[in-house]
Write a protein that holds these residues in place. Sequence first.
Motif: not given
Length: 696
Positions: A119-126, A199-202
């Motif tokens: 169900r997850m489109a993606g995970i990112r550390l910005l 980092y910003y976690m998205l």
Amino acid sequence: MRRSWIIRFESVGMKLFLIVFCSIVLLSTVLGLTSYYTAKGIIMDEVAAASGQSIVQAADKLDFLLAEYEALSRQFAVDPVLKADLETANNKQVGTVSKAAAEDRIRRKLDSVRDSDKRMAGIRLLSKSLIDVDSYKSTGTGAVRTDEGVAARVKQIEDAKGNPVWFPVREKGFFDVYSEPSLTMGRLLRNMQHPEAEYYMLIEVKGSAITSLLDNLQIGADGEIRIVTPEGGIVYAADSKLLGQEAFIKVPDMSKGRDKPNAAGGPQLNHSFTAADEQGQSQLVVYQPLGIGGWTMMGYAPVSDFTSSANKLLYITLSVVLAAGVVALLIGYLLLRLVGKPLGKLASLMEEGEKGNLQVRTNFKSQDEIGRLGHSFNRMMEQISRLAAQSRLSADGVLSTSAQLVKVSGTISLHAREVAAATSEIAGGAASLAAEAERGHRNVEVMGEKMQEVTELNATMDISTGKIVAISGQGSETMRQLVEQSESVLNLMNLIQENSANLRESTHLIRSILSPMIAVNKQTNILALNASIEAVRAGEAGRGFRVIADEIRQLANQSNQSIQSVSQITEEIGQNIEDTVTVVNEAAPLFGKQIASVRESSAVFGEVRSEMEQFLGHITNSTAAVNELIAFQRQLGDAMANVSAVVQQSNASTQEVASMSTEQSVVSEELVALSGKLEGLAEELKKSLVSFQGSS
């Protein structure tokens, strides 16, 4: 023709017909509409309760799903391995191999999380610098696209200070680069020791995941499910074009009315209301607040989807009302036949009787109230016929009696005029006597008023004399006190003379004491001078003795000054005492004369008081004599009043007799006139009875 219609409309039968018809139709209509709206309300309440329960369950599922991603972000925030790898990747002193290994572990961790959840489109550390090179993302996600909107959303994550922030479903994701809608959660992974490694976690969740979660939730046949913000913005909708727009139907402010527990302990499912949509169609709205982001899940469907079954009841109601109208028409027609027609016939017969036809009769055969009314009408007409015959005979008797009554009334009227003339003469004499008695009564009243004035003057003099006596007593008492005070002053003057003599002797004694002290002081001064001379002769050995001699001489001088001051003060005191004695000796004879004068004034006040007491006694005797005179005047006034009353009563009685005689004369004349009228009425009655048919 028009008059016939009005009479028919105003008849009792027509009124009964209208009452029955309107009552039946109205009761049927009210009962049917009440049943319809009651059933409609029950259906709406049941549907709202069921839909609300479905919304609550769906909201719980969505909260559980979103809470999992918040828990996942918390795991990343406290993961020491990830934290160490991020610090290594941002440490410029670390070698390239170590840095590449750390970045590889970060990407593999992100890929494993994404692969474990479809169900997850993606995970990112910005990176906080928003540079794509310094950021880390899972496979399959798009590149970073920075603009003002992205910067504003990142600023919200920054302001949250490490708390999760949820962003509404966007048609192309957080960075507007995806091909499908996604829901994003952001969290700042804080590092207090190494801020450069923050980092910003998205975490981006596919919008289809929410759609699949809400597939089983259906509100009505054409209902919609939406998630909205507290401001009314659309977070989620089946139509992706509506994302970010403002919802037309607003959810009430949840902070103004929280859920209240029901009897079972759980929250009440009363989150429902009706509102109009963009097209003005009434919608049933159910909603439930989510635990994430302050959002609210809202579902609504047209009210017509739920009330279509209740419309059948409305058709049934209309059919029943129509049938009730037909029945009411039949009942009304029957009432017209049974009640209206007989009453109309009876009214026609009554009109014939009104014209003088006493031969009319009814032929009702029924035994109900209308039949009884017809029989009573027949009996009434028979009695009226007999009454008309008797009235004709009575009219003949009245006609003969009235002629005799005219003759007798004339004789009585003549005698009444003679009695009235005699009574008028008697009334004139009684009126003259009453006038004389009234005049005497007024004179007696005037004499009483004058005596009353004398009594009031005596009372005023009595009060004034009492005040003078009281003032004289006060003056005597005041003079007595003045005598006592003057004697006390005289005694004080004597004491002053004695004390002055004592002070004079004390002054002489002080002078005798000061004389030896002056001599001693002079001798001390001489001795101090001699001691100073001897100390000078002794040289250095006598220096201390010389100091003592100087001090003694100074003390002697000071004593001499003090003694001179005391002597001077003593002389002044002696002189003042002599002056006081002189003044006191001069004032003593004057006080003696003043005391004698005060005693004479006190005696005068006593004589004045005795004279005023004698005058008060004379005034009291005068007042008593006047009171006796007033009593005699009152008796005389009462006697005159009685005489006047008797005369007035006699006059009134005489006038009343005269008036009665006059009235008797008038009545006699009226009796003559009435006898004439009675004779005329008897003639008219006899003529009117001839108009009744059927009278014998």
